[in-house]
Design an enzyme around this catalytic site. Structure first.
Site, PDB file in Angstrom:
ATOM      1  N   TYR B 438       5.847  -1.371   0.531  1.00  0.00           N
ATOM      2  CA  TYR B 438       6.233  -1.259  -0.765  1.00  0.00           C
ATOM      3  C   TYR B 438       5.236  -1.964  -1.712  1.00  0.00           C
ATOM      4  CZ  TYR B 438       9.752  -5.301  -0.598  1.00  0.00           C
ATOM      5  OH  TYR B 438      10.302  -6.275  -0.498  1.00  0.00           O
ATOM      6  N   GLU B 439       5.201  -1.449  -2.949  1.00  0.00           N
ATOM      7  CA  GLU B 439       4.090  -1.974  -4.078  1.00  0.00           C
ATOM      8  C   GLU B 439       2.610  -1.650  -3.314  1.00  0.00           C
ATOM      9  OE1 GLU B 439       4.949  -2.623  -6.965  1.00  0.00           O
ATOM     10  OE2 GLU B 439       7.366  -3.225  -6.737  1.00  0.00           O
TER      11      GLU B 439
END
Lengths: 599, 599
Positions: B438-439
């Site tokens: 994620y990110e």
């Protein structure tokens, strides 16, 4: 979730070009192991793995096993699948014909075993443990015990277990406290608690044969006072029918990170007066017997890394070919499937080449074990055995660490979806995590390589391996082909790193034991990288030979060559880093105590 | 399961000796950030993390969140803990005083955030997302929206979410289909489905502020047609009280590998007529606004690797100091705790030194961000910002990959017990696995480093970093101390590898894009190793300065020096392997198509 497809072509390539399967049928006892038979067996094994047990992998993970008052129950469909497994005769394919097996080479059996494990690792553990128990009985059981138990274990009618670990005795078996009291009739009463017993109880067969390490009353302390006992779940009557329930019960199931459908039992022996057991072999030699079969068990666990890595690779590839995201950076084409993106290609190739390399080394070692048992010449048998034993910790340590890393790459290729359990990618990673722990941790493999396999003959076996790797480097160079020369250059450097590090170890073994012990795992990693790279170099040579002749499936051989070079580019340079680390020893921390960790 | 202990001393060491925290109070706006205040805050944060949310980590993993007809419910104790978190004012410590925050430096706040995440990663994600949403509102919201929402989000009375991903639009946000229709009153109606929405719904606060990426009717295709909208869960009346329920619902919760207590929601916007939303900033600039706060979000995720690695290290150390197995190989002492065994020491030191190195780089980068916002001189601010932005993908990519590897070592030290969920070691590994995804995945961090951070100024920022690393090498050498010279030698080689690889990339960027893209992650890994090693070298210099003066906690500084040298021995040599791999590019697979993967 994509289905498993057995990579028969890859397996045959390794069997034929690297493990020398085709030579085996000329050895005594292996006359039937022809290429045609191999084709037939691999096709049937693929069908069974893909159609019968593969589909049970996910439900096994979700539902796991349950401990009921009547014993452990397996997930829905398990019992029926096991019945099919047994009836089709899969359990005995490499076990002796004398007890109902087919006596085929391990080099063939290992491919079938890989398929089982890829399709359903939890399922495959039952047969793996049974095979181990059979090997133990073959090694040390009396003729009477063999007559009662072996046929049924070889056929898979009964399963087997190995009971080593106790709560306070894990890697250190010297601490085993379970005890056995001799009875007037020649049997024993066994008392003690064992943990981490794979398939310690289940509902797939009518009986279970437990092999239990325990101490006799007069046994010496430590590892030299451990004996091995056979403790059946149900007693066996003279006519072979089942008698009374023995005092051996699963009292708890572990809640584990992975392999949920493989029941990991806490076993209580003798809580109700004593479990009837039979001494196997001679008193106090239990650990020695255990180590005889440890080689094949560790090879089998190394194979699990290959199998689960293969499964994860196939699944990630399937996803990458369907999922569309982003523009092709090279052609500019809009919205392409992600297998076109260079970093996804890198990860897929890394998965593929690492699995192929570990498979090659595992099958190659399996071929050595077949030769160790079947070559005509005793000296040749011994050399094959020592080479195989040298490779075992490399196969086990390397294959299992690879399996964890490759299944993690599988998650990464899925992106956010990889973190969602329904996808199935995460299960492989969770399942794989046990493999670097059981049958001896990676640290124990490293110590085995250093202190048993490397030093027992002052490096003589290692030198044979170095020589063979060097011969491969020469063959690559002699080809005059730039793609092989590129591999030769990297393999040559990696080999030099390995021999340098080995010399460093030899020079420091006496006076710098702390450093040598600290360097053990980095040294194992170094051996893994070189041996895997060596196997890929052999694969490249074989592929080029076919390409030169223009015969066979040319795209397949081009892919093999590419995979070998990719391994050389991406993995072989790690040998340099490993060697540097080995030679650093424990200089950073020698002489510092526990305060090191508090800061 | 051992408890978490906040490593305040380690944190202060990094803040003071590496991130230059003590200089910050001389900058405008940071006058209150004195060492005394830092002591007080870190002690209180430690208390909160260890006593309030740490004990909820296990139950959160076991029970997770539930989707009920009334919305998502968090595990028992969660709501109360969040109320304590909010009341103690933790949410706003680095947020602007103008909206009720404390406006303290990130270099201090990051230590408190690390503690939250170590104690309970799932809990810490709510505040992380809220902070991100606050940053977005600060960047682009109108004064009216700020007035209504910011105070309550800064205090934590309401939480925030970020809604980017859609089922077909993950890493490729150009594919976003959610849409927004302008209304007569100046608001919008938002329609669409968003997935992977962290804390998209929960029962800890009365309102939730969703930031949603969507397209206006006339928006251009692709990433330049995406706008950002604020969509509250409940409408807010003129007097600040809550009004009608908005058409924004969690319709499903994901069943995930880890962070079970962090609700990962499928969010449906507008299924019942349209969700009321407000445009943030200008039309079609949504992605740009998102990227402004991406730096800090990615730094926060890199920190998660540090935090969870620290937690796993402490737990493994606790176990290793209690568990007795085997004989001490060096002293011969029988039955010692396993922390005496060289390979366990190696693993513990690897965990410790890798966590310390990543912490140092993360805090150092945080210090650069503080300077980028607070230095008096505009040119100096810009240089600090560019340096920080250069480091962000290295912090994020390196910290998260480290977190997975270190938590895996934690399991390994536990042996078989590590595979049993009750132990808690496995949870850290499962939780950590999302951080490389994620990110922005590790692959995306690598592309960011290469194509944005390295190339945007033709390597000028990179050259500043190279120069600083070289200055550290010189300082180590100049000391004349053998233990520092040993580090200097390895750091010097690693730096050379980095500059060589950078030159190779520059030379091939135009004509060999496929190779450069294939080399992106290996290049990121190389940068990670060198930057981490550089931080450890700075730590070694600082430790030696204290040791030379004989002042302070000398065993602590000796341990820091040992840890730095250990990192140099075990990790820095990997730079050589990474550079070799970078320079191999895609030679093995260039020009080969999809048939490469079928074989």
């Amino acid at each position: 979730m994509s289905d498993y497809r057995a990579p028969i072509k890859d397996m045959r390539f390794v069997m034929d070009e690297i493990a020398g399967f085709n030579e085996l049928s000329s050895l005594p006892g292996f006359e039937e192991a022809t290429p045609d038979l191999a084709d037939a067996i691999l096709e049937e094994a693929a069908k069974f793995a893909c159609e019968v047990i593969g589909p049970l992998n996910r439900i096994g993970d979700q539902q796991g096993c349950q401990l009921t008052p009547a014993g452990v129950t397996t997930p829905p469909g398990w019992k029926e699948a096991y019945a099919q497994y047994r009836e089709a005769g899969w359990n005995g394919i490499t076990l002796p014909a004398e007890f109902g097996g087919q006596g085929l080479p391990n080099t063939l059996g290992i491919a079938a075993k890989e398929m089982l494990c890829s399709a359903n690792m939890s399922f495959s553990l039952g047969p793996l443990l049974t095979t181990g128990a059979v090997e133990a009985l073959l090694t040390c059981a009396s003729e009477e015990l063999k007559a009662v138990f072996l046929d049924k274990m070889v056929s898979g009618e009964w399963t087997g277990t190995m009971n080593l670990t106790e709560p306070h005795a894990g890697s250190d078996l010297a601490l085993i406290r379970s005890r056995a009291e001799p009875q007037a009739d020649g049997s024993y009463k066994v008392f003690g608690q064992k943990i981490f017993i794979t398939y310690g109880d289940h509902d797939m067969t009518e009986n279970i044969v437990h092999l239990v390490l325990a101490r006799l009353p007069d046994a010496p302390a430590g590892v030299k006072g451990i004996s091995m006992f056979l403790v059946p779940k149900f007693m066996v009557n003279g006519d072979g029918s089942l008698g009374a329930r023995n005092d051996a019960y699963c009292v708890s199931l572990e809640h584990k990170l992975g392999i949920h459908a493989s029941p990991t039992c806490v076993m209580a022996y003798g809580d109700n007066g004593g479990a009837v057991g039979y001494l196997l072999g001679e008193p106090n030699r239990g650990l020695e017997y255990m180590f005889i079969m440890m080689n094949e068990a560790r090879l089998g666990v190394g194979l699990q890394g290959v199998a689960i890595g293969e499964r994860a690779y196939q699944q990630a590839l399937g996803y990458a070919r369907e999922r569309k995201q982003g523009r092709d950076a090279l052609t500019g084409e809009a919205l392409v499937t992600i297998d076109k993106h260079p970093d996804i290609r890198r990860m897929l190739m890394l998965m593929k080449s690492r699995v192929e390399a570990a498979r090659a080394l595992t099958y190659y070692t399996s071929g050595l074990l077949d030769r160790a048992h079947h070559l005509a010449d005793a000296e040749a048998r011994k050399q094959a055995l020592w080479l195989a034993e040298f490779m075992i910790p490399i196969v086990k340590g390397g294959g299992t660490e690879m399996g964890i890393e490759v299944t993690s790459l599988g998650i990464q290729i899925y992106g956010g979806m990889g973190f969602i359990e329904e996808t199935g990618a995460a299960q492989h990673w969770r399942d794989s995590r046990i493999t670097t722990i059981y049958e001896g941790t990676t640290g124990i493999q490293a110590n085995d390589l250093l202190f048993r396999k490397l030093m027992r003959d002052q490096g003589a076996t290692a030198k044979i391996v170095f020589g063979e790797v060097y011969a491969t480097v020469k063959a690559l160079t002699a080809s005059g082909k730039p793609e092989l020369a590129a591999i030769a250059q990297k393999l040559g450097v990696a080999l030099k790193m390995w021999t340098d590090a080995t010399e460093w170890l030899a020079a420091n073994a006496k006076t710098g034991l702390g450093g040598v012990l600290t360097a053990a795992v980095p040294y194992l990693n170094l051996a893994v990288v070189v041996c895997n790279g060596w196997m890929m170099a052999k694969a490249a040579l074989a592929a080029v030979a076919h390409l030169d002749k223009g015969e066979g499936d040319l795209p397949f051989y081009r892919a093999k060559l590419a995979s070998a070079r990719f391994y050389a580019d991406q993995m072989l340079p790690q040998a340099i880093a490993c060697a540097e680390t080995v030679k650093a020893g424990d200089a950073a921390i020698a002489g510092l105590g526990s305060e090191l960790f508090d800061a």
